[in-house]
Design a protein around this motif. Sequence first.
Motif, PDB file in Angstrom:
ATOM      1  N   VAL A  65       5.944  -7.500 -15.027  1.00 38.45           N
ATOM      2  CA  VAL A  65       7.184  -8.014 -14.442  1.00 38.45           C
ATOM      3  C   VAL A  65       7.636  -7.204 -13.226  1.00 38.45           C
ATOM      4  CG1 VAL A  65       7.982  -8.989 -16.631  1.00 38.45           C
ATOM      5  CG2 VAL A  65       8.669  -6.669 -16.016  1.00 38.45           C
ATOM      6  N   ASN A  66       7.051  -6.047 -13.011  1.00 42.17           N
ATOM      7  CA  ASN A  66       7.527  -5.201 -11.914  1.00 42.17           C
ATOM      8  C   ASN A  66       6.951  -5.570 -10.540  1.00 42.17           C
ATOM      9  OD1 ASN A  66       9.299  -3.632 -13.294  1.00 42.17           O
ATOM     10  ND2 ASN A  66       8.128  -1.742 -13.185  1.00 42.17           N
ATOM     11  N   ARG A  67       5.665  -5.842 -10.480  1.00 42.27           N
ATOM     12  CA  ARG A  67       4.964  -6.193  -9.246  1.00 42.27           C
ATOM     13  C   ARG A  67       5.256  -5.205  -8.103  1.00 42.27           C
ATOM     14  NH1 ARG A  67       2.239 -10.860  -9.160  1.00 42.27           N
ATOM     15  NH2 ARG A  67       0.922  -9.449  -7.982  1.00 42.27           N
ATOM     16  N   CYS A  68       4.977  -3.931  -8.341  1.00 42.84           N
ATOM     17  CA  CYS A  68       5.157  -2.888  -7.317  1.00 42.84           C
ATOM     18  C   CYS A  68       4.341  -3.236  -6.066  1.00 42.84           C
ATOM     19  CB  CYS A  68       4.699  -1.546  -7.852  1.00 42.84           C
ATOM     20  SG  CYS A  68       5.546  -1.066  -9.371  1.00 42.84           S
ATOM     21  N   ALA A  69       4.894  -2.903  -4.909  1.00 48.94           N
ATOM     22  CA  ALA A  69       4.261  -3.339  -3.658  1.00 48.94           C
ATOM     23  C   ALA A  69       2.886  -2.705  -3.440  1.00 48.94           C
ATOM     24  CB  ALA A  69       5.185  -2.999  -2.485  1.00 48.94           C
ATOM     25  N   ALA A  72      -2.362  -3.474  -6.665  1.00 46.33           N
ATOM     26  CA  ALA A  72      -3.223  -4.649  -6.522  1.00 46.33           C
ATOM     27  C   ALA A  72      -3.746  -5.124  -7.873  1.00 46.33           C
ATOM     28  CB  ALA A  72      -4.394  -4.302  -5.604  1.00 46.33           C
ATOM     29  N   PHE A  73      -3.386  -4.403  -8.909  1.00 49.62           N
ATOM     30  CA  PHE A  73      -3.866  -4.694 -10.267  1.00 49.62           C
ATOM     31  C   PHE A  73      -3.012  -5.773 -10.943  1.00 49.62           C
ATOM     32  CE2 PHE A  73      -2.853  -3.274 -14.713  1.00 49.62           C
ATOM     33  CZ  PHE A  73      -4.051  -3.617 -15.324  1.00 49.62           C
ATOM     34  N   SER A  74      -1.699  -5.739 -10.661  1.00 49.59           N
ATOM     35  CA  SER A  74      -0.781  -6.576 -11.448  1.00 49.59           C
ATOM     36  C   SER A  74      -0.816  -8.044 -11.036  1.00 49.59           C
ATOM     37  CB  SER A  74       0.644  -6.032 -11.312  1.00 49.59           C
ATOM     38  OG  SER A  74       1.068  -6.130  -9.975  1.00 49.59           O
ATOM     39  N   GLY A 109      -1.080  -0.301 -19.150  1.00 48.75           N
ATOM     40  CA  GLY A 109      -1.133  -1.682 -18.683  1.00 48.75           C
ATOM     41  C   GLY A 109       0.175  -2.106 -18.042  1.00 48.75           C
ATOM     42  N   GLY A 110       0.254  -3.394 -17.737  1.00 52.44           N
ATOM     43  CA  GLY A 110       1.449  -3.953 -17.107  1.00 52.44           C
ATOM     44  C   GLY A 110       2.571  -4.148 -18.127  1.00 52.44           C
ATOM     45  N   LEU A 111       3.756  -4.457 -17.605  1.00 54.50           N
ATOM     46  CA  LEU A 111       4.916  -4.738 -18.467  1.00 54.50           C
ATOM     47  C   LEU A 111       4.923  -6.241 -18.731  1.00 54.50           C
ATOM     48  CD1 LEU A 111       7.647  -2.595 -16.589  1.00 54.50           C
ATOM     49  CD2 LEU A 111       5.895  -1.854 -18.236  1.00 54.50           C
TER      50      LEU A 111
HETATM   51 FE1  SF4 Z   1       3.896  -1.370 -11.010  1.00 53.71          FE
HETATM   52 FE2  SF4 Z   1       2.399  -0.469 -13.070  1.00 53.71          FE
HETATM   53 FE3  SF4 Z   1       3.236  -3.020 -13.024  1.00 53.71          FE
HETATM   54 FE4  SF4 Z   1       1.342  -2.191 -11.259  1.00 53.71          FE
HETATM   55  S1  SF4 Z   1       1.143  -2.336 -13.477  1.00 53.71           S
HETATM   56  S2  SF4 Z   1       3.143  -3.502 -10.838  1.00 53.71           S
HETATM   57  S3  SF4 Z   1       2.038  -0.048 -10.889  1.00 53.71           S
HETATM   58  S4  SF4 Z   1       4.540  -1.178 -13.147  1.00 53.71           S
END
Ligand code: SF4
Length: 365
Positions: A65-69, A72-74, A109-111
Amino acid sequence: MSSFESIAAKVRADQRISADEALFLFNSNDLLAIGELAALANERKNGKNVFFNVNRHINPTNICVNRCAFCAFSRTPGDEGAYTLALEDMCRKAKQAEEEGATEVHIVGGLHPDLPFEHYERVLNAIRQVAPTLHIKAFTAVEIDYFGRISGLTIEQVFERLKAAGLGSMPGGGAEILVEEVRQKICPEKISGARWLEIIRLAHQAGLKTNATMLYGHVEGPADRVRHMELLRELQDRTGGFQAFIPLAFQPENSDLKLNIKGTSGLDDLKTLAVARIFLDNFKHIKAYWVMLGEKIAQVALAFGVNDLDGTVVEEKIGHDAGARSPQSLTKEGIIRMIGKAGRTPVERDTLYRPLNSYPKDGHY
Ligand code: SF4
Ligand code: V47
């Protein structure tokens, strides 16, 4: 006014250097002189020993849910390439790792928007059952904060429940740069730097060792890196719960950070590791994460204050989705050769840095 000589005198006398002095080193181009000081600081703590472990990464989901800028993984649900591993798949990977000699599984992993907290307890319990000898190092402070929010539990309760399910320690991810102005640019949805530090403090209080990372080579400047490390050094003075500091070189491909850069330079990588070794006098271990640095810079880093090369990893997604050119995995023999050829003593460790096997420094690598 700092001068290289006054800083060098402090390091030689085993005295702490100030944030201004660390900044002075970042702004110097005398890489070899900085490296020599870092090597001295490291040798005092670790002698010729260089640690590695046999481990396996598992990334349960890339949905976040975060999609940090910078990430490239999320993915967002429904995106091409979005995945969530089934419990059986994670168990199979862990069991195979144990059979192949791994001592640690590293799970981050991701949220995920829909999975409940109990799912993560089930993951730990199931892995512990199929691979009882593996140490489970799992979940960044960002995930722990999220578990608190989705479960309604306090962070103390989250740690108690996860420890009861088999959590052994935590990795150092999610720290990025702990300075708020930088976080607003690269990961505005992520927990604040202050919250990251608070969760880690609670982890240490719960008896869990953690690492600390620093994502560098994007929009931050040297002063941000120094402030980041200063915050870590202050917390370490209070808790002593950090094991290793791990600078992560930003991999720029496929991310939303539209920076006109091809990645960090080798010079910056080595200087960052060396300054960290000198400045973080209360951290025993500085890790060169070969996945982001490449094998060659990671090996050269052993002459610049580094005493840990992480592990075999086996399956790496976060750096490789962002264009990392390193292999996905190294063999134990390959890591032993990297260390031995650098004139150091390869020491296989467990997650808590207890030595398991060591190999001759001057063996025929
Ligand atoms: Fe951010 Fe981690 Fe989510 Fe990637 S997986 S978007 S780094 S919180
Ligand atoms: O928090 C994400 C980073 C981290 C990119 O503790 C990126 O032993 C570079 O923390 N370029 C997760 N880095 C990985 C991590 C880690 C890795 C190895 C060992 C340990 C340990 C911890 O990866 C994230 C983020 O800072 N990351 N995207 C990128 N494009």
